[in-house]
Design a protein around this motif. Structure first.
Motif, mmCIF file in Angstrom:
data_model
loop_
_atom_site.group_PDB
_atom_site.id
_atom_site.type_symbol
_atom_site.label_atom_id
_atom_site.label_comp_id
_atom_site.label_asym_id
_atom_site.label_seq_id
_atom_site.Cartn_x
_atom_site.Cartn_y
_atom_site.Cartn_z
ATOM 1 N N PRO A 1 -5.011 6.767 -5.336
ATOM 2 C CA PRO A 1 -3.904 6.033 -4.721
ATOM 3 C C PRO A 1 -3.615 4.696 -5.411
ATOM 4 N N TYR A 2 -2.386 4.303 -5.307
ATOM 5 C CA TYR A 2 -1.933 3.057 -5.916
ATOM 6 C C TYR A 2 -1.626 2.001 -4.864
ATOM 7 N N VAL A 3 -1.937 0.762 -5.218
ATOM 8 C CA VAL A 3 -1.571 -0.392 -4.390
ATOM 9 C C VAL A 3 -1.029 -1.437 -5.352
ATOM 10 N N PRO B 1 6.915 3.320 0.654
ATOM 11 C CA PRO B 1 7.098 4.708 0.219
ATOM 12 C C PRO B 1 6.689 4.832 -1.241
ATOM 13 N N CYS B 2 6.569 6.034 -1.747
ATOM 14 C CA CYS B 2 6.110 6.273 -3.122
ATOM 15 C C CYS B 2 6.587 5.175 -4.064
ATOM 16 N N LEU B 3 5.640 4.531 -4.739
ATOM 17 C CA LEU B 3 5.946 3.439 -5.669
ATOM 18 C C LEU B 3 6.451 3.968 -7.006
ATOM 19 N N GLY B 4 6.472 5.276 -7.153
ATOM 20 C CA GLY B 4 6.978 5.873 -8.389
ATOM 21 C C GLY B 4 5.931 5.937 -9.483
ATOM 22 N N LEU B 5 4.691 5.565 -9.151
ATOM 23 C CA LEU B 5 3.646 5.519 -10.170
ATOM 24 C C LEU B 5 2.943 6.858 -10.316
ATOM 25 N N CYS B 6 2.910 7.640 -9.255
ATOM 26 C CA CYS B 6 2.148 8.886 -9.282
ATOM 27 C C CYS B 6 2.810 9.930 -10.167
ATOM 28 N N SER B 7 4.093 9.795 -10.397
ATOM 29 C CA SER B 7 4.800 10.833 -11.143
ATOM 30 C C SER B 7 4.868 10.544 -12.638
ATOM 31 N N VAL C 1 0.868 -1.176 0.000
ATOM 32 C CA VAL C 1 0.000 0.000 0.000
ATOM 33 C C VAL C 1 0.903 1.224 0.000
ATOM 34 N N CYS C 2 0.760 2.044 -1.039
ATOM 35 C CA CYS C 2 1.610 3.224 -1.124
ATOM 36 C C CYS C 2 1.228 4.220 -0.032
ATOM 37 N N THR C 3 2.209 4.647 0.703
ATOM 38 C CA THR C 3 1.960 5.643 1.752
ATOM 39 C C THR C 3 2.634 6.970 1.407
ATOM 40 N N GLY C 4 3.024 7.105 0.138
ATOM 41 C CA GLY C 4 3.602 8.379 -0.302
ATOM 42 C C GLY C 4 2.566 9.493 -0.224
ATOM 43 N N THR C 5 3.015 10.714 -0.271
ATOM 44 C CA THR C 5 2.116 11.851 -0.045
ATOM 45 C C THR C 5 0.970 11.896 -1.045
ATOM 46 N N THR C 6 1.280 11.736 -2.334
ATOM 47 C CA THR C 6 0.227 11.844 -3.342
ATOM 48 C C THR C 6 -0.858 10.820 -3.074
ATOM 49 N N CYS C 7 -0.468 9.591 -2.917
ATOM 50 C CA CYS C 7 -1.452 8.535 -2.687
ATOM 51 C C CYS C 7 -2.218 8.771 -1.397
ATOM 52 N N PHE C 8 -1.504 9.228 -0.391
ATOM 53 C CA PHE C 8 -2.162 9.420 0.903
ATOM 54 C C PHE C 8 -3.253 10.479 0.805
#
Ligand code: FES
Length: 86
Positions: free
Chosen positions: A58-60, A43-49, A8-15
Motif C-alpha cells: 500500500p501507498y501513503v 481514493p487510488c493515488l494512481g501509484l499502484c497502476s 492514506v490510499c484507500t483504493g482497492t489495491t492498497c487496501f
C-alpha cells in the motif's frame, strides 16, 4: 510551519495489500501530533497502476513523499523526518 498532509490510499489495491492495517493512523496521528499533521483517506493515488507486477502497495503520501509498502512505522518515520526538517 505548514501542516503536514498525510493521505492514506484507500483504493482497492492498497487496501487488499495491507492498507487495512493503516486505518489506525487515523487515531494515532492526531494523538501523537495534534493539529500539526492532517490525515485523510484518499481514493487510488494512481501509484499502484504504474507498474502493476511490481506494485509496492500500500501507498501513503506524506506531503509529496511517497511511502511504498507502507506500514504504520514507516509512515510515522516519514512524518518525523519531515517535522525534523522544518
Ligand atoms: S489503490 Fe492505492 S495507489 Fe491505487
Amino acid at each position: 510551519m505548514e501542516k503536514i498532509s498525510v493521505k492514506v490510499c484507500t483504493g482497492t489495491t492498497c487496501f487488499v495489500m495491507g492498507g487495512a492495517n493503516l486505518q489506525e493512523l487515523h487515531d494515532l496521528i492526531p494523538r501523537k501530533y495534534g493539529d500539526k499533521v492532517e490525515v485523510s483517506g484518499s481514493p487510488c493515488l494512481g501509484l499502484c497502476s504504474i507498474n502493476w507486477e511490481y506494485s509496492k502497495a500500500p501507498y501513503v503520501k506524506v506531503n509529496e513523499a511517497v511511502v511504498n509498502e507502507a506500514t504504520v512505522e514507516k509512515v510515522l518515520a516519514e512524518i518525523d523526518k519531515q517535522i525534523g526538517n522544518n
